[in-house]
Design a protein around this motif. Structure first.
Motif, PDB file in Angstrom:
ATOM      1  N   ARG A   1      -2.335  -0.243  -3.823  1.00 19.54           N
ATOM      2  CA  ARG A   1      -0.972  -0.733  -4.015  1.00 19.54           C
ATOM      3  C   ARG A   1       0.069   0.366  -3.809  1.00 19.54           C
ATOM      4  N   ALA A   2      -0.235   1.286  -2.896  1.00 14.85           N
ATOM      5  CA  ALA A   2       0.787   2.235  -2.460  1.00 14.85           C
ATOM      6  C   ALA A   2       1.877   1.467  -1.729  1.00 14.85           C
ATOM      7  N   HIS A   3       3.120   1.937  -1.816  1.00 11.89           N
ATOM      8  CA  HIS A   3       4.216   1.239  -1.146  1.00 11.89           C
ATOM      9  C   HIS A   3       4.091   1.435   0.371  1.00 11.89           C
ATOM     10  N   PRO A   4       4.801   0.628   1.182  1.00  8.41           N
ATOM     11  CA  PRO A   4       4.610   0.671   2.642  1.00  8.41           C
ATOM     12  C   PRO A   4       4.857   2.031   3.273  1.00  8.41           C
ATOM     13  N   TYR A   5       5.809   2.804   2.742  1.00  8.94           N
ATOM     14  CA  TYR A   5       6.059   4.128   3.306  1.00  8.94           C
ATOM     15  C   TYR A   5       4.845   5.039   3.097  1.00  8.94           C
ATOM     16  N   ALA A   6       4.219   4.939   1.928  1.00 10.34           N
ATOM     17  CA  ALA A   6       3.021   5.730   1.666  1.00 10.34           C
ATOM     18  C   ALA A   6       1.860   5.258   2.537  1.00 10.34           C
TER      19      ALA A   6
ATOM     20  N   VAL B   1      -6.725   1.415   2.884  1.00 12.72           N
ATOM     21  CA  VAL B   1      -7.165   1.994   1.615  1.00 12.72           C
ATOM     22  C   VAL B   1      -5.952   2.277   0.729  1.00 12.72           C
ATOM     23  N   ALA B   2      -4.893   2.841   1.330  1.00 18.99           N
ATOM     24  CA  ALA B   2      -3.676   3.107   0.564  1.00 18.99           C
ATOM     25  C   ALA B   2      -3.070   1.808   0.037  1.00 18.99           C
ATOM     26  N   ALA B   3      -3.027   0.776   0.889  1.00 17.61           N
ATOM     27  CA  ALA B   3      -2.476  -0.509   0.454  1.00 17.61           C
ATOM     28  C   ALA B   3      -3.344  -1.145  -0.623  1.00 17.61           C
ATOM     29  N   SER B   4      -4.655  -0.925  -0.552  1.00 13.72           N
ATOM     30  CA  SER B   4      -5.551  -1.459  -1.570  1.00 13.72           C
ATOM     31  C   SER B   4      -5.242  -0.880  -2.942  1.00 13.72           C
TER      32      SER B   4
END
Length: 421
Positions: free
Chosen positions: A253-258, A248-251
């Motif tokens: 477009r949060a960065h990989p650390y987030a 969901v975070a990647a969807s």
């Protein structure tokens, strides 16, 4: 599921029974142990079956819940779970973990390529930032608290974190994982002769870097191999709760650390990453009291499920647990804890045919190695970071914000009057 008349004698699987009752599979076996439901062994002795008429009668007595909404389907080419086995990119995950180090399996998950001998190293700036941040925490903080803070610190030290190109994300992942290990305090103040965990240029594998963060005991070959295999086995397990949060975070477009921070936030729950700690405490109590029977009885009397048993995705033994138990047999000091775990399984199997899961195997490792109860959660979190990155890479290639379910509103229908003070 096709509805039939109550008199047709249809037998239901455990999963079908749980769905019809609106409960978890573990609750089905609780009904059996209380005499509210009868079960029979399935053909071949794998799992149990239940009479549909009896299940429907129990549903009427208990009040069947509304069926849960359909789970969203997410396309993924990372992990498949089928027929009591699981596969990383089509390859048996237990076979991969038995033959390859954690870093090699992570690379396979990320790229579909094996890179024999690869080692992950962290830049000095990331390690220093993570250690400073973790060092500022209260002494009572747990390892997951430290890892969450370390991720934020490592992110702040990486000016390229907003670059979501594949190579940049992979480069950040290869440095983040050892930085997380380096941020954890060393137990007993000794590195046991290994290279300092996470330091630039460290030549040892991640398992050797992690070991002194978990216990003050001297490591041996079988124990390090066991820890390395555990790390490799736990990298991914389809869309577990923490992985879904990461996607969901990647969807968005949060960065990989987030993305990793999102996964860690969910992992901290007692029903996910922290489950091995409950199993650790149970095994320690079994060893202290000399047998599983009184400990299991206390759990059931208090209305608690026995930790380390059963898994909703497997009808038999968790393949991760089976692999780790095989390796634990080669570790002499693991004998008592391993016997305690088998005692728990045998005791509960008298009425409830549940198999050991990976949390019980991690608990044997932590108890036998003089590790704290939270050690299994630490291993889980470090390992699964690679899986979250794999899912982030996949999600970055999908339409942004596609993981946006619609809410099913159940509140008062508008228009409602303004509330009075």
């Amino acid at each position: 599921m096709t509805e039939r008349s109550e008199a047709d004698g249809r037998r239901l699987t455990t999963r079908e029974t749980a769905e019809r009752l609106g409960v978890k599979p573990e609750t089905v076996y609780a009904y059996v142990s209380r005499g509210q439901l009868s079960s029979s062994r399935a053909p071949g002795g794998r799992g149990s079956t239940f009479d549909a008429a009896e299940v429907d009668a129990l549903a009427r007595r208990t009040g069947r819940r509304e069926p849960a909404p359909a789970e969203p389907a997410v396309r993924t080419g990372i992990t498949l779970i089928a027929d009591d086995r699981y596969y990383f990119r089509g390859v048996d995950a237990t076979a991969l973990a038995a033959r390859h180090a954690y870093e090699e399996v992570a690379e396979w998950l990320w790229t579909g390529e094996l890179r024999p001998g690869i080692r992950f190293t962290a830049p000095e700036q990331a390690v220093a930032a993570a250690r400073r941040a973790v060092g500022a925490l209260p002494v009572h903080c747990g390892s997951t608290d430290r890892l969450r803070v370390a991720v934020v610190a490592a992110a702040a030290a990486d000016p390229l974190r907003f670059d979501l190109s594949r190579e940049t994300v992979l480069g950040g992942a290869r440095s983040l994982i050892p930085a997380l290990v380096a941020a954890l305090p060393t137990v007993g103040g000794s590195e046991h002769g290994t290279a300092d965990a996470g330091e630039p240029g460290a030549s040892c594998g991640l398992a050797a870097q992690l070991w002194p963060k978990l216990t003050a005991r001297q490591p041996d070959g079988p124990s390090l191999a066991l820890l390395d295999t555990a790390l490799a086995l736990l990298i991914d397990h389809d869309l577990a709760a923490s992985t879904l949060a990461a996607r969901v975070a990647a969807s968005a477009r949060a960065h990989p650390y987030a993305v990793v921070s999102a996964g860690l936030g969910v992992l901290e729950g007692p029903l996910h990453g922290a489950a091995s700690g409950l199993a650790h405490r149970m095994l320690a109590e079994v060893l202290e009291r000399g047998g599983a029977a009184p400990v299991v009885a206390d759990h059931l009397r208090a209305g608690r499920r026995v930790p380390g048993l059963g898994h909703r995705l497997y009808t038999g033994e968790d393949p991760r647990a089976r692999t780790l138990f095989g390796l634990l047999e080669r570790v002499p000091q693991a004998g008592p804890a391993l016997a305690a775990a088998r005692d728990v399984v045998a005791t509960t199997a008298r009425d409830v045919p549940l198999h050991a899961n990976v949390d019980l195997a991690l608990a044997v490792l932590s108890v036998a190695s003089g590790m704290p109860a939270e050690a299994g959660e630490t291993v889980f979190a470090i390992s699964r970071t690679a899986g979250w990155i794999a899912h982030a890479l996949e999600e970055y290639g999908e339409r942004p914000l596609r993981m946006r379910p619609s809410g099913h509103y159940t509140g008062p229908r508008p228009p409602q009057p303004l509330p009075s003070p």
